[in-house]
Design a protein around this motif. Structure first.
Motif, PDB file in Angstrom:
ATOM      1  N   VAL A 214       0.847  -1.188   0.000  1.00  0.00           N
ATOM      2  CA  VAL A 214       0.000   0.000   0.000  1.00  0.00           C
ATOM      3  C   VAL A 214       0.887   1.245   0.000  1.00  0.00           C
ATOM      4  O   VAL A 214       1.812   1.353   0.801  1.00  0.00           O
ATOM      5  CB  VAL A 214      -0.916   0.019   1.230  1.00  0.00           C
ATOM      6  N   VAL A 215       0.615   2.159  -0.919  1.00  0.00           N
ATOM      7  CA  VAL A 215       1.318   3.441  -0.955  1.00  0.00           C
ATOM      8  C   VAL A 215       0.277   4.538  -0.769  1.00  0.00           C
ATOM      9  O   VAL A 215      -0.710   4.586  -1.495  1.00  0.00           O
ATOM     10  CB  VAL A 215       2.055   3.628  -2.297  1.00  0.00           C
ATOM     11  N   TRP A 216       0.501   5.382   0.218  1.00  0.00           N
ATOM     12  CA  TRP A 216      -0.461   6.462   0.468  1.00  0.00           C
ATOM     13  C   TRP A 216      -0.138   7.661  -0.411  1.00  0.00           C
ATOM     14  O   TRP A 216       0.986   8.154  -0.417  1.00  0.00           O
ATOM     15  CB  TRP A 216      -0.438   6.882   1.940  1.00  0.00           C
ATOM     16  N   ALA A 217      -1.129   8.153  -1.140  1.00  0.00           N
ATOM     17  CA  ALA A 217      -0.922   9.330  -1.993  1.00  0.00           C
ATOM     18  C   ALA A 217      -1.190  10.617  -1.215  1.00  0.00           C
ATOM     19  O   ALA A 217      -0.817  11.696  -1.651  1.00  0.00           O
ATOM     20  CB  ALA A 217      -1.834   9.266  -3.206  1.00  0.00           C
ATOM     21  N   ASN A 218      -1.858  10.497  -0.074  1.00  0.00           N
ATOM     22  CA  ASN A 218      -2.211  11.661   0.745  1.00  0.00           C
ATOM     23  C   ASN A 218      -3.039  12.687   0.008  1.00  0.00           C
ATOM     24  O   ASN A 218      -2.939  13.888   0.232  1.00  0.00           O
ATOM     25  CB  ASN A 218      -0.959  12.320   1.321  1.00  0.00           C
ATOM     26  N   THR A 219      -3.848  12.226  -0.921  1.00  0.00           N
ATOM     27  CA  THR A 219      -4.776  13.105  -1.627  1.00  0.00           C
ATOM     28  C   THR A 219      -5.847  12.216  -2.242  1.00  0.00           C
ATOM     29  O   THR A 219      -5.584  11.054  -2.559  1.00  0.00           O
ATOM     30  CB  THR A 219      -4.058  13.912  -2.724  1.00  0.00           C
ATOM     31  N   TRP A 220      -7.050  12.741  -2.347  1.00  0.00           N
ATOM     32  CA  TRP A 220      -8.083  12.006  -3.085  1.00  0.00           C
ATOM     33  C   TRP A 220      -7.944  12.264  -4.571  1.00  0.00           C
ATOM     34  O   TRP A 220      -8.301  11.436  -5.394  1.00  0.00           O
ATOM     35  CB  TRP A 220      -9.484  12.434  -2.643  1.00  0.00           C
ATOM     36  N   TYR A 221      -7.459  13.466  -4.893  1.00  0.00           N
ATOM     37  CA  TYR A 221      -7.468  13.858  -6.306  1.00  0.00           C
ATOM     38  C   TYR A 221      -6.278  14.744  -6.627  1.00  0.00           C
ATOM     39  O   TYR A 221      -6.238  15.912  -6.244  1.00  0.00           O
ATOM     40  CB  TYR A 221      -8.771  14.591  -6.637  1.00  0.00           C
ATOM     41  N   ASP A 222      -5.278  14.205  -7.246  1.00  0.00           N
ATOM     42  CA  ASP A 222      -4.170  14.951  -7.830  1.00  0.00           C
ATOM     43  C   ASP A 222      -3.595  14.009  -8.876  1.00  0.00           C
ATOM     44  O   ASP A 222      -2.753  13.166  -8.559  1.00  0.00           O
ATOM     45  CB  ASP A 222      -3.130  15.295  -6.754  1.00  0.00           C
ATOM     46  N   PRO A 223      -4.088  14.123 -10.130  1.00  0.00           N
ATOM     47  CA  PRO A 223      -3.703  13.122 -11.134  1.00  0.00           C
ATOM     48  C   PRO A 223      -2.196  12.904 -11.193  1.00  0.00           C
ATOM     49  O   PRO A 223      -1.734  11.765 -11.283  1.00  0.00           O
ATOM     50  CB  PRO A 223      -4.227  13.719 -12.449  1.00  0.00           C
ATOM     51  N   GLY A 224      -1.414  13.996 -11.108  1.00  0.00           N
ATOM     52  CA  GLY A 224       0.037  13.859 -11.197  1.00  0.00           C
ATOM     53  C   GLY A 224       0.581  12.961 -10.107  1.00  0.00           C
ATOM     54  O   GLY A 224       1.335  12.012 -10.364  1.00  0.00           O
ATOM     55  N   LYS A 225       0.186  13.229  -8.868  1.00  0.00           N
ATOM     56  CA  LYS A 225       0.702  12.442  -7.742  1.00  0.00           C
ATOM     57  C   LYS A 225       0.204  11.000  -7.794  1.00  0.00           C
ATOM     58  O   LYS A 225       0.937  10.075  -7.461  1.00  0.00           O
ATOM     59  CB  LYS A 225       0.234  13.065  -6.423  1.00  0.00           C
ATOM     60  N   GLU A 226      -1.062  10.841  -8.204  1.00  0.00           N
ATOM     61  CA  GLU A 226      -1.596   9.480  -8.285  1.00  0.00           C
ATOM     62  C   GLU A 226      -0.800   8.665  -9.301  1.00  0.00           C
ATOM     63  O   GLU A 226      -0.478   7.500  -9.062  1.00  0.00           O
ATOM     64  CB  GLU A 226      -3.078   9.507  -8.674  1.00  0.00           C
ATOM     65  N   ALA A 227      -0.467   9.310 -10.432  1.00  0.00           N
ATOM     66  CA  ALA A 227       0.324   8.614 -11.447  1.00  0.00           C
ATOM     67  C   ALA A 227       1.729   8.336 -10.922  1.00  0.00           C
ATOM     68  O   ALA A 227       2.286   7.255 -11.159  1.00  0.00           O
ATOM     69  CB  ALA A 227       0.388   9.450 -12.725  1.00  0.00           C
ATOM     70  N   ASP A 228       2.308   9.296 -10.200  1.00  0.00           N
ATOM     71  CA  ASP A 228       3.640   9.092  -9.620  1.00  0.00           C
ATOM     72  C   ASP A 228       3.647   7.870  -8.716  1.00  0.00           C
ATOM     73  O   ASP A 228       4.561   7.037  -8.769  1.00  0.00           O
ATOM     74  CB  ASP A 228       4.053  10.307  -8.779  1.00  0.00           C
ATOM     75  N   ALA A 229       2.629   7.783  -7.858  1.00  0.00           N
ATOM     76  CA  ALA A 229       2.561   6.659  -6.926  1.00  0.00           C
ATOM     77  C   ALA A 229       2.457   5.342  -7.696  1.00  0.00           C
ATOM     78  O   ALA A 229       3.113   4.352  -7.347  1.00  0.00           O
ATOM     79  CB  ALA A 229       1.372   6.826  -5.985  1.00  0.00           C
ATOM     80  N   ALA A 230       1.660   5.354  -8.761  1.00  0.00           N
ATOM     81  CA  ALA A 230       1.513   4.134  -9.565  1.00  0.00           C
ATOM     82  C   ALA A 230       2.834   3.753 -10.212  1.00  0.00           C
ATOM     83  O   ALA A 230       3.248   2.595 -10.193  1.00  0.00           O
ATOM     84  CB  ALA A 230       0.435   4.333 -10.631  1.00  0.00           C
TER      85      ALA A 230
END
Lengths: 301, 359
Positions: free
Chosen positions: B187-203
């Motif tokens: 599990v990696v926490w993105a610490n945001t519900w919505y930030d496409p850039g960060k969500e993609a980074d985490a992926a």
């Protein structure tokens, strides 16, 4: 490691574009708080054009043009009508958020093909860590080339000196015959183009999609970078990379099993960047804010 | 004001005198929605807004809806809720877990306004809660992931370590281990519900660390798109069918359908039968759908469909024991199942989950 480095460079790119543009505008004496709004409009226009023409390059160009148009609106208020720059900039951010949502409403949920790397894949495979050097799309290289060009322009070029004069002492510049308002207009428009490119990078390459508010505060981070970097190009670029590095580190470190509360990781990029730039850059560049930053100038004759 | 009231009374009297139903003269029911993300997120908030649009379609002139999007979870939420309550909204939907305290506070201050809070657990006479049992869908995703992964490593992009997300992670992992006991979930926490850039980074980070299937509990299609662009990694859509973003990578998606619930609740207010309750519907109730099963072999598809049918019929309870947490403490005894209260307060990970968890 290679993946981490590449992720860092990619994450730094939109910040770099926006921070460099704002830096030039501020060095000419104009504080434009509308970066976030310009980025959003740049992102949505770039997406729409790239989707309808199939060309990433045209999309990027449209993003820059949209940024210029937004900056022109700001210039009309702040330079043309001598409105308060902070108020006009905030208005631009709010306006940009709404306008981009409206323009992009029918483009939500539509994907775009990923921007292709600039260099052939064989280059990246030819040398070790080649992907970390040759693996990016054209806009990444454009961002770094502009950083070098802007550094040269501000430090070495005669016209760069004139721009700094407009930002440090508009009255003296005017007395010497410099077209202060025209210089500031051009600087603001350039800042808009760069912010537009920063937004375009998000919607074309970073995550090729349009989502409302997809800049998620990057415009504000760029603004802060300019200040903490003491209005120096090199430090601003270093700050963008550092911020991006710590942002990426949080995701990699969680996978490496480094134990820390996730809230700590969320705060870490801000803490690290502020500490690094305030301690390193701040000491050497203290008091280097453009002296006429944010002050309204009206040519008296 | 007085003039307006007497005009209305006059209109009502006229309507009754002419034999038309009194309802025609009533003011429309004003309904407010607050969303944590923009309606253009094509995920969580987008689906809630689809529910709002379904209300307008269903009830027409009898309702008037307002929405406020991208409301931060915190003091701002309270301000927005108060604003809606004071501007005549009689039914207000607060659609994110983080609005819970603000909603409870404002509900207390406005006893004649009805509040509905999604995914929370604080209730009052005028504050109902509702949610979907998305974890039923997540169990199916886990089963599919277990049959799909080669590396045995699954990346899971979570927004925040809250019960709603932990429940999803645990359901996913239980499903995964029902078919592939060796596989693990990072599990990696993105610490945001919505930030496409960060969500993609985490992926991209979990992909770089060896995950070949990605699950997400954040709201944009960015992680799914990152999987598509990696060329080999498979992933799942979130809240909406996101197949357009990942024609070769999306295995399925959990689709939230809020329309039936919203229509039912508004009808209850119009009929005067609204009561505070806790609604928690899943696959059986139709609040949760699965997008078509794609990009997988037929036997995996058949297994997924079978699992879905078992959950919907009640034959399979996804949280039936024995379940131990990753520290070895028994959480559910054999032959029992986790009750709703325990599910709503879940703060532990099952065995096989890697990732930080606040104490």
């Amino acid at each position: 490691m290679e993946a981490f480095f590449a992720a860092m460079i990619v994450a730094a790119t939109p910040l770099l574009f926006a921070a460099l543009g704002e830096l030039v505008a501020e060095r000419s004496g104009v504080l434009n708080l509308g970066v976030e709004g310009m980025m959003l409009v740049g992102a949505v226009c770039a997406f729409i054009v790239a989707l309808s023409t199939g060309s990433t390059a045209l999309g990027a160009f449209a993003g820059a043009a949209a940024g210029v148009a937004m900056a022109g609106l700001f210039a009309l208020l702040a330079l043309g009508f001598s409105a308060n720059q902070a108020a006009a900039g905030l208005a631009l951010t709010i306006f940009g958020g709404g306008l981009s949502g409206l323009l992009g409403a029918s483009y939500v949920g539509v994907p775009l093909p990923k921007a292709q790397p600039l260099f052939p894949a064989s280059w990246a495979e030819a040398i070790p860590y080649g992907k970390a050097i040759f693996g990016y799309d054209a806009m990444v290289y454009l961002a770094w080339a502009s950083a070098a060009a802007i550094w040269w322009f501000l430090a070495r070029a005669r016209s760069g000196l004139k721009l700094r004069a407009a930002g440090d002492n508009a009255e003296s510049g005017h007395a010497l015959g410099l077209p202060v308002l025209r210089i500031r207009l051009l600087a603001v428009l350039f800042g808009g183009a760069m912010a537009g490119l920063g937004g375009a990078y998000l919607s074309l390459a970073y995550t090729p999609m349009w989502g409302e508010g997809m800049t998620a505060g990057r415009g504000w981070i760029a603004l802060a970078l300019v200040v903490f970097a003491g209005w120096r190009v090199g430090w601003a670029a270093a700050g963008a990379v550092l911020f991006a590095a710590v942002t990426q580190l949080q995701f990699y470190a969680q996978g490496w099993g480094w134990r820390a509360p996730s809230q700590f990781w969320a705060a870490a990029p801000y803490l690290a960047t502020i500490l690094a730039l305030a301690l390193l850059a701040g000491r050497r560049t203290a008091g280097s804010a453009p002296a006429a930053l944010g002050r309204i100038f009206r040519p008296s004759s | 004001m007085i003039l307006r009231r007497s005009l209305l009374i006059g209109a009502a009297a006229l309507a009754m005198a002419s034999g038309a139903p009194a309802a025609f003269a009533e003011e429309p029911l004003k309904i407010g929605f607050i969303y944590v993300g923009p309606i253009g997120d094509f995920g969580w908030s987008y689906q809630h807004d689809q529910g709002r649009l379904a209300l307008e379609k269903e009830f027409g002139d009898r309702v008037q809806t307002t929405y406020v999007e991208s409301v931060p979870e915190g003091p701002d939420a309270e301000r927005v809720l108060r604003q809606l309550a004071t501007s005549g909204h009689k039914l207000i939907f607060a659609t994110s877990f983080g609005f819970m305290d603000a909603t409870a506070k404002v509900a207390k201050a406005f006893p004649d306004v009805k509040f509905e809070h999604a995914t929370g657990y604080t209730r009052a006479d005028n504050l109902a809660t509702y949610s979907g049992r998305f974890e039923e869908g997540r169990y199916i995703l886990g089963v599919i992931a277990g049959k799909t992964t080669q590396s045995g490593k699954i990346g899971y992009i979570g927004a925040f370590p809250i019960p709603e997300v932990l429940r999803g992670v645990n359901a996913f992992t239980l499903g995964l281990q029902s078919v592939n006991p060796e596989a693990t979930v990072s599990v990696v926490w993105a610490n945001t519900w919505y930030d496409p850039g960060k969500e993609a980074d985490a992926a991209r980070a979990v992909i770089a660390q060896g995950a070949d299937v990605i699950a997400q509990h954040t709201d944009s299609p960015a992680p799914l798109q990152a999987a598509e662009n990696s060329g080999t990694v498979k992933a799942f859509g979130q809240a909406s069918d996101m197949i357009k973003f990942a024609p070769t990578a999306q295995l399925t998606a959990i689709v939230d359908d809020w329309a039936p619930y919203y229509i039912g609740r508004v009808q209850a207010v119009l009929d005067g039968t609204w009561e505070s309750q806790d609604h928690w519907g899943g696959l059986a109730a139709g609040d949760v759908h699965m997008a078509p099963y794609t990009n997988m072999p037929d036997e995996v598809k058949a297994l997924a469909e079978e699992t879905q049918a078992k959950i919907a019929s009640g034959e399979l309870n996804i949280f039936s024991g024995p379940i131990s947490d990753r520290d070895g403490t028994e959480r559910v005894a054999a032959g029992e199942a986790l009750d709703d209260a325990a599910q709503l307060e879940m703060n532990w990970f099952v065995k096989g989950v890697q990732g930080d968890l606040p104490d």
